[in-house]
Design a protein around this motif. Structure first.
Motif, mmCIF file in Angstrom:
data_model
loop_
_atom_site.group_PDB
_atom_site.id
_atom_site.type_symbol
_atom_site.label_atom_id
_atom_site.label_comp_id
_atom_site.label_asym_id
_atom_site.label_seq_id
_atom_site.Cartn_x
_atom_site.Cartn_y
_atom_site.Cartn_z
ATOM 1 N N VAL A 76 0.844 -1.200 0.000
ATOM 2 C CA VAL A 76 0.000 0.000 0.000
ATOM 3 C C VAL A 76 0.879 1.250 0.000
ATOM 4 C CG1 VAL A 76 -1.686 1.357 1.333
ATOM 5 C CG2 VAL A 76 -1.926 -1.132 1.193
ATOM 6 N N ALA A 77 1.916 1.254 0.860
ATOM 7 C CA ALA A 77 2.790 2.432 0.954
ATOM 8 C C ALA A 77 3.461 2.689 -0.393
ATOM 9 C CB ALA A 77 3.830 2.232 2.051
ATOM 10 N N ASP A 78 3.864 1.614 -1.055
ATOM 11 C CA ASP A 78 4.533 1.761 -2.346
ATOM 12 C C ASP A 78 3.556 2.322 -3.392
ATOM 13 O OD1 ASP A 78 6.721 1.362 -4.109
ATOM 14 O OD2 ASP A 78 5.632 -0.361 -4.950
ATOM 15 N N GLU A 79 2.372 1.711 -3.453
ATOM 16 C CA GLU A 79 1.372 2.166 -4.432
ATOM 17 C C GLU A 79 0.957 3.616 -4.208
ATOM 18 O OE1 GLU A 79 -0.626 -2.247 -5.020
ATOM 19 O OE2 GLU A 79 -1.750 -0.711 -3.929
ATOM 20 N N GLU A 80 0.912 4.003 -2.938
ATOM 21 C CA GLU A 80 0.411 5.343 -2.597
ATOM 22 C C GLU A 80 1.536 6.364 -2.421
ATOM 23 O OE1 GLU A 80 -2.701 6.314 -2.361
ATOM 24 O OE2 GLU A 80 -3.792 4.428 -2.434
ATOM 25 N N ASP A 81 2.783 5.898 -2.614
ATOM 26 C CA ASP A 81 3.947 6.771 -2.472
ATOM 27 C C ASP A 81 4.018 7.390 -1.067
ATOM 28 O OD1 ASP A 81 6.279 7.938 -3.270
ATOM 29 O OD2 ASP A 81 5.316 9.715 -4.146
ATOM 30 N N LEU A 82 3.937 6.528 -0.052
ATOM 31 C CA LEU A 82 3.997 6.976 1.340
ATOM 32 C C LEU A 82 5.208 6.350 2.026
ATOM 33 C CD1 LEU A 82 0.234 6.376 2.282
ATOM 34 C CD2 LEU A 82 1.297 8.518 1.576
ATOM 35 N N TRP A 83 5.728 7.052 3.021
ATOM 36 C CA TRP A 83 6.796 6.498 3.870
ATOM 37 C C TRP A 83 6.193 5.322 4.640
ATOM 38 C CZ3 TRP A 83 11.874 8.371 4.477
ATOM 39 C CH2 TRP A 83 12.598 7.849 5.547
ATOM 40 N N PHE A 84 6.976 4.245 4.764
ATOM 41 C CA PHE A 84 6.483 3.085 5.521
ATOM 42 C C PHE A 84 7.356 2.907 6.756
ATOM 43 C CE2 PHE A 84 6.381 -1.837 5.589
ATOM 44 C CZ PHE A 84 5.434 -1.838 6.601
ATOM 45 N N HIS A 85 6.740 3.177 7.909
ATOM 46 C CA HIS A 85 7.463 3.026 9.185
ATOM 47 C C HIS A 85 6.916 1.815 9.937
ATOM 48 C CE1 HIS A 85 9.511 4.038 12.917
ATOM 49 N NE2 HIS A 85 8.361 3.932 13.547
ATOM 50 N N VAL A 86 7.800 1.048 10.535
ATOM 51 C CA VAL A 86 7.353 -0.070 11.369
ATOM 52 C C VAL A 86 7.722 0.211 12.817
ATOM 53 C CG1 VAL A 86 7.647 -2.515 11.924
ATOM 54 C CG2 VAL A 86 7.480 -1.799 9.534
ATOM 55 N N ASP A 87 6.720 0.224 13.679
ATOM 56 C CA ASP A 87 6.980 0.283 15.116
ATOM 57 C C ASP A 87 7.222 -1.159 15.552
ATOM 58 O OD1 ASP A 87 6.958 0.249 17.828
ATOM 59 O OD2 ASP A 87 5.146 1.457 18.080
ATOM 60 N N GLY A 88 8.498 -1.485 15.605
ATOM 61 C CA GLY A 88 8.865 -2.855 15.994
ATOM 62 C C GLY A 88 9.481 -2.876 17.371
ATOM 63 N N CYS A 89 9.054 -1.921 18.228
ATOM 64 C CA CYS A 89 9.638 -1.839 19.578
ATOM 65 C C CYS A 89 9.556 -3.190 20.276
ATOM 66 C CB CYS A 89 8.927 -0.768 20.398
ATOM 67 S SG CYS A 89 9.442 0.872 19.874
ATOM 68 N N ILE A 90 8.431 -3.859 20.110
ATOM 69 C CA ILE A 90 8.287 -5.175 20.728
ATOM 70 C C ILE A 90 8.745 -6.270 19.773
ATOM 71 C CG2 ILE A 90 6.557 -6.869 21.500
ATOM 72 C CD1 ILE A 90 5.082 -4.591 22.877
ATOM 73 N N GLY A 91 8.302 -6.205 18.505
ATOM 74 C CA GLY A 91 8.429 -7.403 17.670
ATOM 75 C C GLY A 91 9.459 -7.416 16.557
ATOM 76 N N ALA A 92 10.141 -6.297 16.284
ATOM 77 C CA ALA A 92 11.061 -6.308 15.133
ATOM 78 C C ALA A 92 12.140 -7.382 15.291
ATOM 79 C CB ALA A 92 11.709 -4.939 14.948
ATOM 80 N N LEU A 93 12.552 -7.588 16.543
ATOM 81 C CA LEU A 93 13.648 -8.537 16.771
ATOM 82 C C LEU A 93 13.237 -9.992 16.558
ATOM 83 C CD1 LEU A 93 15.276 -6.582 19.688
ATOM 84 C CD2 LEU A 93 16.480 -7.295 17.616
ATOM 85 N N ILE A 94 11.941 -10.230 16.344
ATOM 86 C CA ILE A 94 11.513 -11.599 15.998
ATOM 87 C C ILE A 94 12.206 -12.021 14.695
ATOM 88 C CG2 ILE A 94 9.512 -13.057 15.400
ATOM 89 C CD1 ILE A 94 7.823 -11.277 17.221
ATOM 90 N N ALA A 95 12.671 -11.032 13.947
ATOM 91 C CA ALA A 95 13.396 -11.325 12.701
ATOM 92 C C ALA A 95 14.648 -12.178 12.945
ATOM 93 C CB ALA A 95 13.772 -10.020 12.000
ATOM 94 N N ILE A 96 15.147 -12.225 14.181
ATOM 95 C CA ILE A 96 16.332 -13.061 14.454
ATOM 96 C C ILE A 96 15.968 -14.395 15.111
ATOM 97 C CG2 ILE A 96 17.885 -11.067 14.619
ATOM 98 C CD1 ILE A 96 17.886 -11.531 17.728
ATOM 99 N N ALA A 97 14.664 -14.646 15.274
ATOM 100 C CA ALA A 97 14.226 -15.878 15.947
ATOM 101 C C ALA A 97 13.848 -16.930 14.902
ATOM 102 C CB ALA A 97 13.032 -15.576 16.854
ATOM 103 N N PRO A 98 14.645 -18.015 14.783
ATOM 104 C CA PRO A 98 14.456 -18.928 13.660
ATOM 105 C C PRO A 98 13.050 -19.520 13.518
ATOM 106 C CG PRO A 98 16.177 -19.705 15.189
ATOM 107 C CD PRO A 98 15.730 -18.375 15.677
ATOM 108 N N GLU A 99 12.399 -19.840 14.646
ATOM 109 C CA GLU A 99 11.092 -20.514 14.531
ATOM 110 C C GLU A 99 9.950 -19.550 14.204
ATOM 111 O OE1 GLU A 99 10.402 -22.761 18.111
ATOM 112 O OE2 GLU A 99 12.315 -23.823 17.835
ATOM 113 N N ASN A 100 10.142 -18.276 14.472
ATOM 114 C CA ASN A 100 9.022 -17.332 14.333
ATOM 115 C C ASN A 100 9.269 -16.177 13.384
ATOM 116 O OD1 ASN A 100 6.822 -18.148 16.372
ATOM 117 N ND2 ASN A 100 8.722 -18.377 17.537
#
Ligand SMILES: Cc1ncc(COP(=O)(O)O)c(C=O)c1O
Length: 304
Positions: A76-100
Motif C-alpha cells: 500500500v505504501a509503495d502504491e500510494e507513495d507513502l513512507w512506511f514506518h514499522v513500530d517494531g519496539c516489541i516485535g522487530a527482533l523476531i526477525a532473528i528468531a528462527p522458529e518465528n
C-alpha cells in the motif's frame, strides 16, 4: 491501527501536526490493521485535500502483540507513495528468531523501523533505536553547520558526526551495551530466547484455555497473553473490578508482575513474557495463584 502506541501521538504533536493528523485505522478480528479500511482512509484524506505522508505498521502491538501485515502495508505504501514506518519496539527482533521470523517477514521493506534492545535483547534500560534506510535523507533531516563542528578530510572531524543524525548533540553511547551483549552472547542465542518466550506464551494460552474459570480475550500472536477470570456471574464494571483485584494481589503479594489493558472495549489482564529466566513452572504458578486469589476474593464477598 487503533491500538497504536501513544508514542506516535506524542511524535505527531511534537512535529506540530497534531494528534488529529494521526489517523487510527480500525483493526480486524486478529487486531491487525484492516488493509481495506487503510486504503479507504487514504482515499478519503486525499479527497478532503489532506496529504497522507506515512503508514505506520506495528510489529507487536503493546496491547496484544498483534502484527500488522508488513507485506500488505509495504505494498500500500509503495502504491500510494507513502513512507512506511514499522513500530517494531516489541516485535522487530523476531526477525532473528528462527522458529518465528516468518511472522515479521516484510519489515525489511520499511523505510524506517523502531526497535527496543531493552526489550528482547535484554539491554539495561534504555536503548531505544531507530533504523532509517536512506542515510542521505536521514542526515539531510538533522544536519546543521555548527562553526566549531565542521567536517574536514583529515583529523578527528574526518569521521561522521553522529549529531547530524538526530536531535541531540552530546549523547550517551547507548550502542555500546547493545554491541557488547551481541558480541558476548551472539545473535543466535538472543533469537533462541525470543522463540522460547513465544513458546511460553503459547503454553500459557493453552493453560488458560484448559481452565473453565479463565478465558483468553485476544489471540496470542507472540509473547503477550490477554486473558481474564470469568468471575462467577459477573460482567461489565464488577468483572473488571474483580480481575483488577486479582491483579493487585498478584503484584502486592510478589507473585507475578502482570498488567491489565482494554481490548476492543473489553478489560483484561495481560502477561508479557520477555524474561530469559521465565520457566513453565512460573506460568503454572500464575494460573494456580489466579484461581486461588479468585476464590479468596469470592469468599470474602459472600455473606456468611
Ligand atoms: C509497540 C510499542 N511502541 C513504542 C513503545 C515506546 O517505546 P519506549 O518504551 O522504548 O519509549 C513501546 C514501549 O513499550 C511499545 O510497546
Amino acid at each position: 491501527s487503533d491500538p497504536v502506541h501513544s508514542c506516535h501521538r506524542k511524535a505527531m504533536e511534537v512535529l506540530g501536526l497534531g494528534n488529529r493528523a494521526l489517523r487510527r485505522i480500525p483493526t480486524d478480528a486478529g487486531l491487525r490493521i484492516d488493509i481495506d479500511a487503510l486504503k479507504a482512509a487514504i482515499a478519503e484524506d486525499r479527497e478532503a485535500g489532506f496529504s497522507p505522508a506515512c503508514v505506520i505498521g506495528t510489529a507487536g502491538t503493546v496491547n496484544t502483540g498483534a502484527i500488522d501485515d508488513p507485506q500488505a502495508l509495504a505494498k500500500v505504501a509503495d502504491e500510494e507513495d507513502l513512507w512506511f514506518h514499522v513500530d517494531g519496539c516489541i516485535g522487530a527482533l523476531i526477525a532473528i528468531a528462527p522458529e518465528n521470523r516468518s511472522l515479521v517477514a516484510g519489515i525489511e521493506q520499511a523505510d524506517s523501523i523502531a526497535l527496543d534492545p531493552h526489550k528482547w535483547l535484554h539491554a539495561p534500560f534504555e536503548a531505544g533505536c531507530a533504523l532509517v534506510r536512506d542515510a542521505e535523507a536521514h542526515r539531510g533531516t538533522f544536519a546543521t553547520t555548527l562553526e566549531c563542528l565542521q567536517s574536514a578530510p583529515r583529523g578527528l572531524p574526518s569521521g561522521q558526526w553522529l549529531h547530524d543524525y538526530g536531535l541531540q548533540t552530546s549523547r550517551g553511547f547507548r550502542a555500546l551495551k547493545v554491541w557488547m551483549a551481541l558480541k558476548e552472547h551472539g545473535v543466535e542465542k538472543f533469537g533462541r530466547l525470543i522463540d522460547q518466550n513465544i513458546a511460553q506464551a503459547r503454553y500459557l494460552a493453552g493453560r488458560i484455555e484448559a481452565e473453565p474459570e479463565l478465558e483468553l480475550t485476544a489471540p496470542t500472536s507472540i509473547n503477550i497473553v490477554c486473558f481474564r477470570h470469568r468471575g462467577r456471574g459477573l460482567s461489565g464494571e464488577p468483572l473488571k473490578a474483580f480481575n483488577t483485584e486479582i491483579m493487585m494481589r498478584l503484584q502486592e503479594e510478589g507473585i507475578a508482575a502482570i498488567s491489565d489493558t482494554t481490548v476492543h472495549g473489553q478489560h483484561c489482564l495481560r502477561a508479557a513474557i520477555t524474561n530469559h529466566r521465565t520457566r513453565r513452572d512460573d506460568l503454572d504458578l500464575l494460573v494456580r495463584e489466579m484461581l486461588r486469589l479468585a476464590r479468596e476474593i469470592e469468599a470474602a464477598a459472600t455473606p456468611m
